[in-house]
Write an enzyme that holds these catalytic residues in place. Structure first.
Site, PDB file in Angstrom:
ATOM      1  N   LEU A 146      -1.715  -5.450 -11.152  1.00 17.09           N
ATOM      2  CA  LEU A 146      -2.447  -5.695  -9.906  1.00 17.09           C
ATOM      3  C   LEU A 146      -3.486  -4.596  -9.677  1.00 17.09           C
ATOM      4  O   LEU A 146      -4.651  -4.873  -9.373  1.00 17.09           O
ATOM      5  CB  LEU A 146      -1.425  -5.732  -8.750  1.00 17.09           C
ATOM      6  CG  LEU A 146      -1.955  -5.888  -7.327  1.00 17.09           C
ATOM      7  CD1 LEU A 146      -2.617  -7.257  -7.156  1.00 17.09           C
ATOM      8  CD2 LEU A 146      -0.820  -5.755  -6.298  1.00 17.09           C
ATOM      9  N   SER A 172      -3.966   1.095  -3.035  1.00 20.37           N
ATOM     10  CA  SER A 172      -3.274   0.666  -1.815  1.00 20.37           C
ATOM     11  C   SER A 172      -3.926  -0.589  -1.245  1.00 20.37           C
ATOM     12  O   SER A 172      -3.252  -1.484  -0.733  1.00 20.37           O
ATOM     13  CB  SER A 172      -3.307   1.785  -0.769  1.00 20.37           C
ATOM     14  OG  SER A 172      -2.469   2.842  -1.181  1.00 20.37           O
ATOM     15  N   ILE A 214      -1.028   0.692 -15.380  1.00 17.12           N
ATOM     16  CA  ILE A 214      -0.076  -0.399 -15.564  1.00 17.12           C
ATOM     17  C   ILE A 214       1.129   0.093 -16.376  1.00 17.12           C
ATOM     18  O   ILE A 214       1.002   0.423 -17.572  1.00 17.12           O
ATOM     19  CB  ILE A 214      -0.751  -1.616 -16.251  1.00 17.12           C
ATOM     20  CG1 ILE A 214      -1.995  -2.048 -15.445  1.00 17.12           C
ATOM     21  CG2 ILE A 214       0.253  -2.763 -16.409  1.00 17.12           C
ATOM     22  CD1 ILE A 214      -1.746  -2.329 -13.959  1.00 17.12           C
ATOM     23  N   ALA A 216      10.319  -5.543  -6.181  1.00 18.34           N
ATOM     24  CA  ALA A 216      10.115  -4.347  -7.010  1.00 18.34           C
ATOM     25  C   ALA A 216      10.401  -3.076  -6.214  1.00 18.34           C
ATOM     26  O   ALA A 216      10.871  -2.070  -6.755  1.00 18.34           O
ATOM     27  CB  ALA A 216       8.687  -4.321  -7.533  1.00 18.34           C
ATOM     28  N   GLN A 255      28.572  29.320   1.990  1.00 23.20           N
ATOM     29  CA  GLN A 255      28.331  28.262   2.968  1.00 23.20           C
ATOM     30  C   GLN A 255      26.906  27.696   2.877  1.00 23.20           C
ATOM     31  O   GLN A 255      26.690  26.496   3.081  1.00 23.20           O
ATOM     32  CB  GLN A 255      28.605  28.762   4.389  1.00 23.20           C
ATOM     33  CG  GLN A 255      28.715  27.605   5.360  1.00 23.20           C
ATOM     34  CD  GLN A 255      29.166  28.042   6.733  1.00 23.20           C
ATOM     35  OE1 GLN A 255      28.589  28.933   7.343  1.00 23.20           O
ATOM     36  NE2 GLN A 255      30.212  27.432   7.217  1.00 23.20           N
ATOM     37  N   HIS A 260      20.044  25.624  -8.466  1.00 23.90           N
ATOM     38  CA  HIS A 260      20.071  26.061  -9.873  1.00 23.90           C
ATOM     39  C   HIS A 260      19.232  27.322 -10.113  1.00 23.90           C
ATOM     40  O   HIS A 260      19.335  27.939 -11.181  1.00 23.90           O
ATOM     41  CB  HIS A 260      19.547  24.955 -10.792  1.00 23.90           C
ATOM     42  CG  HIS A 260      20.556  23.884 -11.074  1.00 23.90           C
ATOM     43  ND1 HIS A 260      20.922  22.930 -10.150  1.00 23.90           N
ATOM     44  CD2 HIS A 260      21.268  23.606 -12.188  1.00 23.90           C
ATOM     45  CE1 HIS A 260      21.808  22.111 -10.684  1.00 23.90           C
ATOM     46  NE2 HIS A 260      22.049  22.504 -11.919  1.00 23.90           N
ATOM     47  N   GLU A 264       4.489   1.282  -6.785  1.00 24.17           N
ATOM     48  CA  GLU A 264       4.916   0.047  -6.077  1.00 24.17           C
ATOM     49  C   GLU A 264       4.648   0.195  -4.576  1.00 24.17           C
ATOM     50  O   GLU A 264       5.358  -0.367  -3.742  1.00 24.17           O
ATOM     51  CB  GLU A 264       6.400  -0.285  -6.303  1.00 24.17           C
ATOM     52  CG  GLU A 264       6.889  -0.180  -7.732  1.00 24.17           C
ATOM     53  CD  GLU A 264       6.324  -1.224  -8.677  1.00 24.17           C
ATOM     54  OE1 GLU A 264       5.277  -1.829  -8.351  1.00 24.17           O
ATOM     55  OE2 GLU A 264       6.908  -1.414  -9.753  1.00 24.17           O
ATOM     56  N   SER A 299       4.263   5.800   0.184  1.00 22.05           N
ATOM     57  CA  SER A 299       5.052   5.907   1.431  1.00 22.05           C
ATOM     58  C   SER A 299       4.200   5.464   2.626  1.00 22.05           C
ATOM     59  O   SER A 299       4.698   4.806   3.549  1.00 22.05           O
ATOM     60  CB  SER A 299       5.507   7.354   1.641  1.00 22.05           C
ATOM     61  OG  SER A 299       6.396   7.722   0.623  1.00 22.05           O
ATOM     62  N   GLU A 300       2.923   5.802   2.588  1.00 20.07           N
ATOM     63  CA  GLU A 300       2.047   5.472   3.717  1.00 20.07           C
ATOM     64  C   GLU A 300       1.901   3.955   3.844  1.00 20.07           C
ATOM     65  O   GLU A 300       1.907   3.406   4.957  1.00 20.07           O
ATOM     66  CB  GLU A 300       0.671   6.132   3.528  1.00 20.07           C
ATOM     67  CG  GLU A 300       0.692   7.658   3.634  1.00 20.07           C
ATOM     68  CD  GLU A 300       1.335   8.374   2.438  1.00 20.07           C
ATOM     69  OE1 GLU A 300       1.502   7.742   1.371  1.00 20.07           O
ATOM     70  OE2 GLU A 300       1.686   9.562   2.580  1.00 20.07           O
TER      71      GLU A 300
HETATM   72  N1  COS Z   1       5.129 -11.643   0.763  1.00 20.11           N
HETATM   73  C1  COS Z   1       4.323 -12.720   0.650  1.00 20.11           C
HETATM   74  N2  COS Z   1       3.079 -12.752   1.178  1.00 20.11           N
HETATM   75  C2  COS Z   1       2.648 -11.639   1.816  1.00 20.11           C
HETATM   76  C3  COS Z   1       3.442 -10.486   1.959  1.00 20.11           C
HETATM   77  C4  COS Z   1       4.732 -10.524   1.396  1.00 20.11           C
HETATM   78  N3  COS Z   1       5.539  -9.461   1.481  1.00 20.11           N
HETATM   79  N4  COS Z   1       2.739  -9.550   2.625  1.00 20.11           N
HETATM   80  C5  COS Z   1       1.545 -10.091   2.915  1.00 20.11           C
HETATM   81  N5  COS Z   1       1.480 -11.356   2.421  1.00 20.11           N
HETATM   82  C6  COS Z   1       0.399 -12.310   2.542  1.00 20.11           C
HETATM   83  C7  COS Z   1       0.038 -12.530   4.011  1.00 20.11           C
HETATM   84  O1  COS Z   1       0.862 -13.511   4.612  1.00 20.11           O
HETATM   85  C8  COS Z   1      -1.399 -12.989   3.887  1.00 20.11           C
HETATM   86  O2  COS Z   1      -1.431 -14.343   3.435  1.00 20.11           O
HETATM   87  P1  COS Z   1      -1.928 -15.555   4.358  1.00 20.11           P
HETATM   88  O3  COS Z   1      -3.318 -15.173   4.808  1.00 20.11           O
HETATM   89  O4  COS Z   1      -1.861 -16.721   3.474  1.00 20.11           O
HETATM   90  O5  COS Z   1      -0.988 -15.568   5.525  1.00 20.11           O
HETATM   91  C9  COS Z   1      -1.944 -12.164   2.732  1.00 20.11           C
HETATM   92  O6  COS Z   1      -0.800 -11.767   1.959  1.00 20.11           O
HETATM   93  C10 COS Z   1      -2.698 -10.939   3.186  1.00 20.11           C
HETATM   94  O7  COS Z   1      -1.825 -10.144   3.945  1.00 20.11           O
HETATM   95  P2  COS Z   1      -2.329  -8.869   4.762  1.00 20.11           P
HETATM   96  O8  COS Z   1      -3.389  -9.295   5.734  1.00 20.11           O
HETATM   97  O9  COS Z   1      -1.118  -8.196   5.315  1.00 20.11           O
HETATM   98  O10 COS Z   1      -3.015  -7.987   3.619  1.00 20.11           O
HETATM   99  P3  COS Z   1      -3.640  -6.543   3.652  1.00 20.11           P
HETATM  100  O11 COS Z   1      -4.900  -6.553   2.906  1.00 20.11           O
HETATM  101  O12 COS Z   1      -3.634  -6.003   5.056  1.00 20.11           O
HETATM  102  O13 COS Z   1      -2.619  -5.703   2.720  1.00 20.11           O
HETATM  103  C11 COS Z   1      -0.782  -4.291   2.257  1.00 20.11           C
HETATM  104  C12 COS Z   1      -1.317  -5.490   3.030  1.00 20.11           C
HETATM  105  C13 COS Z   1      -1.475  -3.010   2.623  1.00 20.11           C
HETATM  106  C14 COS Z   1       0.669  -4.204   2.671  1.00 20.11           C
HETATM  107  C15 COS Z   1      -0.898  -4.563   0.724  1.00 20.11           C
HETATM  108  O14 COS Z   1      -2.237  -4.489   0.311  1.00 20.11           O
HETATM  109  C16 COS Z   1      -0.072  -3.642  -0.118  1.00 20.11           C
HETATM  110  O15 COS Z   1       1.143  -3.789  -0.237  1.00 20.11           O
HETATM  111  N6  COS Z   1      -0.728  -2.642  -0.772  1.00 20.11           N
HETATM  112  C17 COS Z   1      -0.066  -1.782  -1.721  1.00 20.11           C
HETATM  113  C18 COS Z   1      -0.195  -2.353  -3.094  1.00 20.11           C
HETATM  114  C19 COS Z   1       0.845  -1.791  -4.025  1.00 20.11           C
HETATM  115  O16 COS Z   1       2.004  -1.667  -3.675  1.00 20.11           O
HETATM  116  N7  COS Z   1       0.442  -1.453  -5.225  1.00 20.11           N
HETATM  117  C20 COS Z   1       1.375  -0.915  -6.158  1.00 20.11           C
HETATM  118  C21 COS Z   1       1.084  -1.231  -7.537  1.00 20.11           C
HETATM  119  S1  COS Z   1       1.374  -2.850  -8.008  1.00 20.11           S
HETATM  120  S2  COS Z   1       0.909  -2.914  -9.916  1.00 20.11           S
END
Ligand code: COS
Length: 381
Positions: A124, A131, A158, A243, A280, A339, A364, A367-368
């Site tokens: 992804l 983020s 990846i 995940a 302690q 340690h 994945e 924290s933020e």
């Molecule tokens: N499960 C299924 N669908 C989800 C979901 C979930 N947990 N969370 C959000 N969605 C869907 C929403 O419902 C929305 O879809 P619809 O418009 O069809 O309703 C769509 O995704 C967009 O959601 P949202 O508006 O919340 O998206 P944002 O751009 O605000 O992003 C965050 C949300 C920030 C939470 C997301 O981008 C994220 O998790 N970022 C981190 C990415 C990550 O973890 N990367 C790690 C590496 S992966 S290789």
């Protein structure tokens, strides 16, 4: 309410613990030092069914579900976080194909990803979309004449990218629609136009190779679309929920491993004429480490229980990952403090665990980002 594992799960935990002690621990330091993917160990995991957790036996899997994943991943992480991460991240691929794939896709990919010992990957992240995963710009445009998707773009960071045989790639099949034009596409290693770029040098997690994936007019049949077109972002988010429980499991495992080492050390280490276990200050460190890890563990199992029960679990997945990863850093830090100089030396595993633990707060979802997910669920957008 019942907090105990079933008898089968207890036996499974014992098997995973022995596997980690016999196969993973002996090579953990070497894998870290040489930054080499533990290929043999992955094949052994496949041979005992671990790479097919969450996939039914009919497709070469070993059944089980989120709780079994937490058991296996946390037991592995006690001894080798890289091996735990490899398993945890691999499982996203077969499990997503099992849940969303067509029958033909399941037949084609699942056996090799489960009992076949082939690694799967999930792509992804891009250089400008970490983020903010929704701003990914890799495209997969349908060539209607040949009925093929043509992929162009770059994925980065990846996990397993340089070793995987099957990839789930998130790409825009309709760029004009942005996030709603993203789809999940299956791509196999060796497809013309698909190459592996930079393999990253990381602070920790040496054995889990992290690579850049490059797509230059890479063509795959339209039948490689996984799930519905335009639903890629939702698929990615749903897969990441599961995940994140896996990362929670990694984090509790590494904390438990650091506690194990610390408990052993405080009995052995004599200073001022006594084992440091009687001091302690040391006792309070151990009490904090054990209490916070126990709490982190049960939040991870609670999230896994919700997923297994088919209940909503996005918030709890984010909470358990946030909490367990912060705890992993807290515990490995105190373990190193206990340690002293020995902890800082590469001759002992703690130095590796301290470095490895940090990634659990980053990958994945940072924290933020988890605080974004949790606060949206608690107080609304
Ligand atoms: N499960 C299924 N669908 C989800 C979901 C979930 N947990 N969370 C959000 N969605 C869907 C929403 O419902 C929305 O879809 P619809 O418009 O069809 O309703 C769509 O995704 C967009 O959601 P949202 O508006 O919340 O998206 P944002 O751009 O605000 O992003 C965050 C949300 C920030 C939470 C997301 O981008 C994220 O998790 N970022 C981190 C990415 C990550 O973890 N990367 C790690 C590496 S992966 S290789």
């Amino acid at each position: 309410m019942d907090f105990s594992l079933t008898r089968e799960q207890e036996m499974f935990q014992k098997m995973c613990r022995q596997f980690a002690e016999n196969e993973l621990e002996p090579v953990a330091a070497e894998v870290d030092r040489t930054h080499s993917f533990p290929e043999e160990n992955f094949k052994k995991m496949a041979a005992v069914g671990l790479t097919g957790i969450g996939v039914p036996e009919a497709y070469g899997g070993s059944g089980g579900g989120p709780v079994e994943k937490v058991i296996a991943v946390s037991e592995f992480a006690r001894h080798c976080l890289a091996s735990a991460a490899i398993l945890s991240i691999h499982l996203i691929c077969p499990q997503t194909i099992y849940h969303l794939g067509t029958e033909a896709q399941k037949e084609k990919y699942l056996r090799k990803l489960t009992e076949g010992g082939c690694l799967g990957a999930f792509a992804l992240t891009e250089p400008n979309a970490g983020s903010d995963a929704g701003s990914a710009s890799t495209t997969a445009i349908l060539d209607k004449e040949t009925n093929e998707y043509v992929l162009n773009g770059t994925k980065c960071f990846i996990s397993g990218g340089s070793r995987a045989e099957v990839f789930i790639i998130f790409a825009l099949t309709n760029p004009a629609k942005g996030l709603k034009g993203m789809s999940a596409i299956l791509v196999e290693k060796g497809t013309p136009g698909f190459s592996i770029g930079k393999i990253e040098e990381k602070m920790g997690l040496g054995g889990s190779e992290t690579a850049e994936l490059i797509f230059e007019d890479c063509r795959v049949p339209a039948e490689n679309l996984l799930g519905a077109e335009g639903k890629g972002f939702n698929i990615a988010m749903a897969a990441l929920d599961g995940a994140r429980i896996g990362v929670g499991a990694q984090a509790i495992g590494i904390a438990e491993g650091a506690i194990d080492l610390s408990v052993k050390y405080v009995h052995e280490r004599v200073q001022f004429g006594k084992p440091i276990a009687v001091l302690q200050g040391i006792q309070w460190y151990i009490a904090d480490m054990a209490t916070k890890t126990e709490a982190a563990k049960w939040l991870v199992y609670y999230a896994a229980y919700l997923e297994e029960a088919g209940k909503p679990f996005s918030k709890e997945a984010a909470m358990c990952k946030l909490n367990a990863s912060e705890n992993a850093r807290f515990v490995t830090n105190l373990a190193m403090q206990i340690h002293g100089g020995y902890g800082y030396m590469k001759d002992y595993p703690l130095e590796r665990m301290y470095r490895d633990a940090k990634i659990t707060e980053i990958y994945e979802g940072t924290s933020e980002i988890h605080k974004v997910v949790i606060s949206r669920a608690v107080i609304g957008k």
